[in-house]
Scaffold this active site. Structure first.
Site, mmCIF file in Angstrom:
data_model
loop_
_atom_site.group_PDB
_atom_site.id
_atom_site.type_symbol
_atom_site.label_atom_id
_atom_site.label_comp_id
_atom_site.label_asym_id
_atom_site.label_seq_id
_atom_site.Cartn_x
_atom_site.Cartn_y
_atom_site.Cartn_z
ATOM 1 N N LYS A 120 51.047 18.867 5.804
ATOM 2 C CA LYS A 120 51.620 17.714 6.503
ATOM 3 C C LYS A 120 51.623 17.969 8.001
ATOM 4 O O LYS A 120 51.932 19.076 8.446
ATOM 5 C CB LYS A 120 53.036 17.460 5.983
ATOM 6 C CG LYS A 120 53.697 16.177 6.484
ATOM 7 C CD LYS A 120 55.049 15.989 5.818
ATOM 8 C CE LYS A 120 55.764 14.728 6.303
ATOM 9 N NZ LYS A 120 57.080 14.549 5.653
ATOM 10 N N SER A 195 57.991 10.253 3.534
ATOM 11 C CA SER A 195 57.055 10.273 4.647
ATOM 12 C C SER A 195 55.841 11.160 4.404
ATOM 13 O O SER A 195 54.888 11.147 5.170
ATOM 14 C CB SER A 195 57.781 10.763 5.905
ATOM 15 O OG SER A 195 58.262 12.095 5.740
ATOM 16 N N SER A 219 61.277 12.755 0.932
ATOM 17 C CA SER A 219 59.919 12.564 1.430
ATOM 18 C C SER A 219 58.851 13.347 0.688
ATOM 19 O O SER A 219 57.664 13.153 0.938
ATOM 20 C CB SER A 219 59.852 12.911 2.926
ATOM 21 O OG SER A 219 60.593 11.992 3.682
#
Length: 540
Positions: A120, A195, A219
């Protein structure tokens, strides 16, 4: 006869789920036998990490060949999927060549040797950008690896690239990225969750083997449910946060994605442990999370006999889609078949967690993001005087969702409102922790959906932030309590060209990831008639 898998025909799977839920007896009637004939029994998901290791060490494949396979898949699928913000082809091939050399020389290689990992883009990597999905950090390249990344590399992993996210981790759909909107591999018109949507989509589409995400209020877990992969949020302090771009420091956790529980546990093994660079990391000894993984072939008829499972009543009430409730109840029935003792538990403070979370997370983000002023951190937008430099930098650098949360947090921390909002939210956090502790004193694990719905359409909730926030109700309480939670796919609901996956959330006591992984692995190995590979990955 044409055989249709449960992925190709989710309606058959939904019908089977209903049959299981209502305890219908299978008989020799025409319609029932047709359903059983049309839905074959796919084998349980295998560990890609162990398969790759076997291929490499037996010399059946080279790391360079495997790297070529994954890079080709990314080139073909990512123009539509948009899960990656950056792919490092040159370094991937170079590291693969180095690994092949070690194997040829019969040198020892790590447990993640040849495993291609997505990271990420709010987790620092020394040789790649770390934008946190924000224009404010465009072109920023850290001078160091996050501890989790360095530990993966030491174990032999090869970082493929950086995955898309909502800006600074603030969002639930990956639509708040400043760069692109990631699509769901099961239906390109739907969101992958957020996210960490890019990391979940990349694993689901088999663009990488495993990936790292971050979980502040769900997330990792909500995207795992939306994309039909396994997602693990460790206990707060289990994995070092050093090198993670801060959103809400008392809630942020680096988590893992995999296509199987085995792969997720192996990745967690590699990144866990105390880190002197992170004062909040735990000194607890890290067990071998994979030591209790048992092959389906040697399981007895009741492998989870006596395990106490509590189903959280408040998570199956109004506001949750009926098909989601059906899928979770079917998953619970499967646990009962495995020998679990299932009861219903109530967490009276559960509904209070969502508003408390958004006050606390926004307040902490208001403090953490104050460093991005164009002087200390962030791209600078020139101006003739200092105050206007701050204003221009933040106005042009931050997206609308980040600005909204900074404003909410600043308001909650302001004089005259601190006691009414921030202090009260901290008091609710204590209540949430106590209610979880009480429930986990009576049960080994707790069960809930990972989200109140399956993946929704891109743009459906973008202009309604309150509706977007409400989708986090299943996950935020776990972060407030600092507990570990595992989400794994358990079924499908109708939608899209091939059905939409649904994830069940298993919550454990602090630092009890080992039990969650054991239960999840047995659940996964014994789950019938489900193949969680999206069509775009099957085609490739």
């Amino acid at each position: 006869m044409l055989l249709l898998s449960s992925v190709q025909n989710p309606r058959l799977l939904c019908l089977q789920s209903r049959l299981s839920h209502f305890n219908f007896r299978i008989n020799s009637s025409l319609h029932t036998s047709q359903i059983l004939t049309l839905t074959p029994n796919p084998s349980p998901p295998a560990s890609q990490i162990l398969d790759i290791r076997k291929l490499l060490l037996s010399r059946q494949k080279t790391a360079v060949e495997l790297a070529g396979d994954y890079l080709t898949r990314i080139r073909r699928s990512d123009p539509k999927l948009k899960s990656f913000l950056y792919v490092s082809e040159e370094s991937v091939l170079r590291e693969a060549e180095e690994l092949d050399g070690k194997i040829q020389r019969n040198e020892e290689v790590g447990p993640l040797a040849g495993v291609f990992v997505g990271v990420k883009d709010n987790i620092c990597t020394a040789d790649m950008p770390a934008t946190a999905g924000s224009r404010l950090l465009e072109n920023y390249r850290p001078a160091y690896d996050a501890t989790a990344v360095s530990r993966m590399r030491e174990s032999g992993a090869i970082v493929v690239g950086k995955t898309n996210l909502d800006e600074f981790g603030m969002g639930s759909s990956t639509e708040a990225s400043a760069y692109q909107v990631t699509a769901n591999p099961w239906d390109l018109s739907r969101v992958p969750g957020g996210s960490s949507g890019g990391s979940a989509a990349a694993v689901s589409a088999r663009q990488c083997v495993v990936s790292l995400g971050s979980d502040t209020g769900g997330s990792v877990r909500q995207p795992a449910s939306f994309c039909g992969v396994v997602g693990l949020k460790p206990t707060y302090g289990r994995v070092s946060r050093y090198g993670l771009v801060a959103y809400a420091s008392s809630l942020d956790v680096i988590g893992c994605f995999g296509s199987s529980v085995s792969d997720t546990g192996i990745l967690l093994n590699a990144i866990s442990g105390h880190d002197k660079l992170d004062a909040t990391s735990s000194r607890r000894e890290v067990p071998d999370f994979t030591s209790q993984f048992i092959s389906k072939d040697i399981l007895d008829s009741k492998p989870l006999k006596g395990l106490r499972v509590g189903v959280i009543r408040e998570t199956l009430d109004e506001g949750v889609d009926a098909e989601i409730v059906m899928s979770i109840r079917t998953a619970v029935s499967h646990l009962e078949e495995l020998g679990c003792i299932v009861t219903e538990v109530s967490l009276p403070s559960f509904s209070l967690g969502l508003p408390a979370y958004y006050i606390l997370a926004s307040s902490e983000s208001s403090s953490n993001l104050s460093r991005y002023d164009g002087i200390r951190y962030g791209n600078q937008f020139e101006s003739e005087e200092l105050n206007s430099l701050y204003e221009n930098t933040r106005a042009n650098g931050f997206g609308s969702e980040v600005k909204r949360r900074i404003l909410m947090g600043t308001y909650a921390l302001s004089a005259g409102y601190y006691d009414a909002y921030y202090k009260r939210a901290q008091q609710v956090r204590t209540l949430v922790r106590k209610s979880f502790k009480s429930a986990l004193d009576e049960n080994d694990i707790l069960i809930s959906p990972a989200a109140p719905s399956a993946a929704y359409k891109i743009g459906e909730k973008k202009d309604d932030p309150l509706a977007m926030y409400a989708g986090d109700i299943m996950t935020v309480n776990v972060n407030l309590a600092g507990l570990p939670a595992l989400v794994l796919p358990c079924g499908f609901v109708e939608g899209g060209p091939a059905g939409l996956p649904v994830g069940v959330q298993m919550i454990g006591a602090a630092f009890d990831e080992e039990k969650l992984l054991k239960v999840g692995h047995i659940f996964e190995q014994t789950l019938q008639d489900c193949s969680f590979v999206p069509p775009m990955a099957s085609d490739s």
